[in-house]
Design a protein around this motif. Sequence first.
Motif, PDB file in Angstrom:
ATOM      1  N   TYR A  27      82.212  82.635  68.459  1.00 30.70           N
ATOM      2  CA  TYR A  27      81.657  82.971  69.765  1.00 30.70           C
ATOM      3  C   TYR A  27      80.154  83.223  69.626  1.00 30.70           C
ATOM      4  CZ  TYR A  27      80.335  86.263  73.444  1.00 30.70           C
ATOM      5  OH  TYR A  27      79.671  86.914  74.454  1.00 30.70           O
ATOM      6  N   ARG A  28      79.344  82.620  70.513  1.00 32.58           N
ATOM      7  CA  ARG A  28      77.903  82.893  70.525  1.00 32.58           C
ATOM      8  C   ARG A  28      77.467  83.705  71.727  1.00 32.58           C
ATOM      9  NH1 ARG A  28      73.587  78.471  68.364  1.00 32.58           N
ATOM     10  NH2 ARG A  28      72.225  79.855  69.538  1.00 32.58           N
ATOM     11  N   PHE A  29      77.876  83.265  72.910  1.00 31.99           N
ATOM     12  CA  PHE A  29      77.542  84.074  74.096  1.00 31.99           C
ATOM     13  C   PHE A  29      78.455  83.699  75.271  1.00 31.99           C
ATOM     14  CE2 PHE A  29      74.121  80.747  73.818  1.00 31.99           C
ATOM     15  CZ  PHE A  29      74.448  79.988  74.940  1.00 31.99           C
ATOM     16  N   ASP A  30      78.423  84.566  76.287  1.00 32.21           N
ATOM     17  CA  ASP A  30      79.233  84.359  77.483  1.00 32.21           C
ATOM     18  C   ASP A  30      78.635  83.266  78.359  1.00 32.21           C
ATOM     19  OD1 ASP A  30      80.796  86.493  76.749  1.00 32.21           O
ATOM     20  OD2 ASP A  30      80.076  87.863  78.300  1.00 32.21           O
ATOM     21  N   VAL A  31      79.505  82.607  79.110  1.00 31.92           N
ATOM     22  CA  VAL A  31      79.086  81.812  80.251  1.00 31.92           C
ATOM     23  C   VAL A  31      79.515  82.668  81.447  1.00 31.92           C
ATOM     24  CG1 VAL A  31      79.429  79.682  81.546  1.00 31.92           C
ATOM     25  CG2 VAL A  31      79.464  79.634  79.041  1.00 31.92           C
TER      26      VAL A  31
END
Length: 201
Positions: A88-92
């Motif tokens: 996981y890198r970041f939320d959408v």
Amino acid sequence: MLVKWTRCTVVDRRGFERGQRKWAGLPGEPGFRGQGGGWSRLRPGVAHVFSFWESRPFYDSFMARSHDRLAAAQSGTFKDVRVKLFDYRFDVKTGFEPRFTDADVVRVAHSRIREDRVEHYALMQEKVWNPAMAGSPGMLRGLFGEAPGNEFLVLSMWRSAAEHGKYRAERVERLALRAQLATDVVALTGDVVDLEAAWTV
């Protein structure tokens, strides 16, 4: 968080669905965060399952101990299985949680990016694609993940296929031009998945 994406072609639908219910034992596993999946809208007989783990060590421990016992129930019901792990890198949008109960469809986009364009691609995801998706009616939440070899996953959950289709028809081409997608991408594949409530863990 670690995201596991499994895709396969099902040859015994009833047996596969029966076996899918055996994964209900997952919540007892240390580090398990959630799982859901369903059938491809675009490719008959193709199933997708997405599972989420707190970290790679928790996932590796599960694979070494319990995975084969749970998976045995689906043995022989599918072929051409492909498994990919993404960090996981970041939320959408905001506040991603691996919950499937309020969504009808998941859109999955898998891309391989030119090495010298990786940072640009990630930046465009944050500055161009995320705001457009977050502002679309019916888009609930999503995430942007990365795997070795400049591979990326964009997973978005939608309240309905109609709402996702509207976003696609109205905006995707324009956004792709703005984000210079053709310059960044070596390969891009995707699917739209009708979620099956019985597969949610």
